[in-house]
Design a protein around this motif. Structure first.
Motif, short mmCIF file in Angstrom:
data_model
loop_
_atom_site.label_atom_id
_atom_site.label_comp_id
_atom_site.label_asym_id
_atom_site.label_seq_id
_atom_site.Cartn_x
_atom_site.Cartn_y
_atom_site.Cartn_z
N ASP A 126 -7.15 4.56 -5.36
CA ASP A 126 -8.17 3.59 -4.99
C ASP A 126 -9.07 4.14 -3.89
OD1 ASP A 126 -7.25 1.30 -6.62
OD2 ASP A 126 -5.47 1.43 -5.35
N ARG A 127 -8.51 4.98 -3.05
CA ARG A 127 -9.26 5.66 -1.99
C ARG A 127 -8.71 7.07 -1.84
NH1 ARG A 127 -8.09 2.87 3.36
NH2 ARG A 127 -9.49 4.49 4.13
N VAL A 128 -9.58 7.98 -1.41
CA VAL A 128 -9.16 9.35 -1.13
C VAL A 128 -9.70 9.76 0.24
CG1 VAL A 128 -9.29 11.78 -1.81
CG2 VAL A 128 -9.08 10.00 -3.56
N GLU A 140 0.11 -2.30 -4.76
CA GLU A 140 -1.19 -2.91 -5.02
C GLU A 140 -2.34 -1.94 -4.78
OE1 GLU A 140 -1.63 -6.55 -2.88
OE2 GLU A 140 0.29 -7.37 -3.59
N GLU A 141 -2.17 -1.06 -3.80
CA GLU A 141 -3.22 -0.09 -3.46
C GLU A 141 -2.59 1.28 -3.32
OE1 GLU A 141 -6.77 0.64 -0.12
OE2 GLU A 141 -4.94 -0.46 0.43
N VAL A 142 -3.25 2.28 -3.89
CA VAL A 142 -2.79 3.66 -3.75
C VAL A 142 -3.89 4.46 -3.06
CG1 VAL A 142 -2.07 5.77 -4.93
CG2 VAL A 142 -1.35 3.53 -5.81
N VAL A 143 -3.59 4.92 -1.84
CA VAL A 143 -4.51 5.75 -1.09
C VAL A 143 -3.98 7.18 -1.13
CG1 VAL A 143 -5.61 6.17 1.15
CG2 VAL A 143 -5.04 3.83 0.45
N THR A 144 -4.82 8.11 -1.52
CA THR A 144 -4.41 9.51 -1.58
C THR A 144 -5.03 10.27 -0.41
OG1 THR A 144 -4.12 9.53 -3.98
CG2 THR A 144 -4.51 11.65 -2.90
N VAL A 145 -4.18 10.93 0.36
CA VAL A 145 -4.62 11.75 1.47
C VAL A 145 -4.40 13.21 1.11
CG1 VAL A 145 -4.25 12.38 3.89
CG2 VAL A 145 -4.11 9.97 3.18
N LEU A 146 -5.49 13.97 1.12
CA LEU A 146 -5.43 15.40 0.85
C LEU A 146 -5.64 16.14 2.16
CD1 LEU A 146 -7.74 15.46 -2.29
CD2 LEU A 146 -5.28 15.88 -2.31
N PRO A 147 -4.57 16.42 2.90
CA PRO A 147 -4.76 17.17 4.14
C PRO A 147 -5.47 18.50 3.88
CG PRO A 147 -2.56 16.25 4.05
CD PRO A 147 -3.16 16.06 2.68
N ARG A 184 0.83 -1.20 0.00
CA ARG A 184 0.00 0.00 0.00
C ARG A 184 0.86 1.24 0.00
NH1 ARG A 184 -3.92 1.64 5.04
NH2 ARG A 184 -1.88 2.08 6.00
N ALA A 185 0.56 2.14 -0.91
CA ALA A 185 1.20 3.46 -0.92
C ALA A 185 0.18 4.48 -0.44
CB ALA A 185 1.66 3.83 -2.32
N VAL A 186 0.56 5.29 0.54
CA VAL A 186 -0.29 6.36 1.04
C VAL A 186 0.35 7.68 0.60
CG1 VAL A 186 -1.34 7.45 3.05
CG2 VAL A 186 -1.01 4.97 3.01
N VAL A 187 -0.23 8.29 -0.41
CA VAL A 187 0.28 9.56 -0.92
C VAL A 187 -0.33 10.68 -0.10
CG1 VAL A 187 0.47 11.06 -2.93
CG2 VAL A 187 0.48 8.57 -3.23
N VAL A 188 0.49 11.41 0.61
CA VAL A 188 0.03 12.50 1.48
C VAL A 188 0.46 13.81 0.84
CG1 VAL A 188 0.08 13.47 3.80
CG2 VAL A 188 0.34 11.00 3.48
#
Length: 285
Positions: free
Chosen positions: A114-116, A76-83, A47-51
């Motif tokens: 995949d998620r935001v 496998e999964e890319v989660v994007t976090v938009l603070p 999992r990659a969490v892009v912040v």
């Protein structure tokens, strides 16, 4: 693994500590023709969490590149976090012929995620512009932490009736006080008049709670009226301390005792971190 945008290094590091996950060796460069490049080195994992907060147009492009780099690296999964989600305040066309900018950027970001997750968007309805819908979390309760413990008969004011829940959240976290809101009149997309309500303020400490402070112009005018009405100390708190141009000076001249924000946007006023709220949302799924 946590992938940090250029404008989100502090909150990314805090989130990495909360989740006990490593930080990727992200690098940023600019080509001679002005084009940007965001790369993630030899990062890999499930999992990659892009912040990545997006206070500038360049930051939006860097976010899209980080998402693509994560895909290229095989996560496998890319989660994007938009603070902080830039352009979120333009959630509708104020005049004929204008774009719905929040929808435009949400569509672009959705293609690589995949998620935001986003923190206290100006209007939670912007989450529906993402596909699938983004998850909004709040960090407003964290704004109570830097406030003085001995506030005098505190009054918590939100910028309008629609944001009174923000003020209630800070009040509840701080331990008590009255809640009210400013009267807001929008004359156009950029011209907003804010005036204090009729709540008694003389001799009381006032905490102004907002989701974002941009230029500080309308807020400083309202704070000035509070000062004229005999308020004791006035504290300004916001989740997103954009504080563009000379906003801090405006607020200080108006009589603000202190300005507190979170690290969704990195400023000297970023006294608390939104990372715990984001970590909770990531752990729930």
């Amino acid at each position: 693994m946590i992938l940090s945008g250029r404008h989100s290094q502090s909150i990314a590091a805090a989130l990495a500590r909360e989740l006990d996950e490593p930080l990727a060796p992200v690098a940023f460069d600019r080509f001679p023709d002005g084009e940007l490049m965001a790369s993630i080195g030899q990062a890999s994992g499930e999992r990659a969490v892009v912040v990545a907060s997006t206070p500038t147009s360049d930051a939006h492009l860097e976010l899209l590149q980080l998402q693509d780099a994560a895909r290229e690296a095989g996560f496998e999964e890319v989660v994007t976090v938009l603070p902080y989600m830039g352009y979120a305040r333009q959630d509708r066309a104020f005049e004929a012929g204008e774009p719905v900018s929040a929808r435009a950027v949400a569509r672009a970001i959705s293609t690589g995620a995949d998620r935001v997750i986003t923190v206290d968007p100006h209007e939670e309805a912007v989450c529906d512009f993402f596909e699938p819908s983004a998850t909004a979390v709040t960090a407003a309760d964290r704004l109570a932490e830097p406030l003085p413990e001995d506030l005098t008969d505190p009054l918590y004011l939100s910028p309008d009736a629609g944001a009174i829940e923000l003020a209630e959240t800070v009040r509840n976290a701080a331990g008590g006080g009255e809640v009210d809101y400013f009267e807001k009149t929008r004359h156009s997309g950029s011209d907003v008049e804010v005036t204090p309500s009729d709540a008694a303020v003389e001799g009381r400490d006032v905490v102004v709670v907002d989701d974002i402070i941009a230029t500080g112009s309308t807020m400083s005018e309202a704070v000035g009226v509070l000062d004229e009405r005999g308020a004791a100390d006035v504290y300004v708190t916001c989740v997103h301390p954009l504080l563009a141009s000379n906003a801090v000076t405006k607020l200080s001249r108006a009589g603000v005792a202190a300005i507190y924000g979170t690290d969704t946007i990195e400023r000297p006023q970023s006294e608390v971190s939104a990372a715990p709220a984001i970590a909770d949302a990531l752990d729930r799924n």
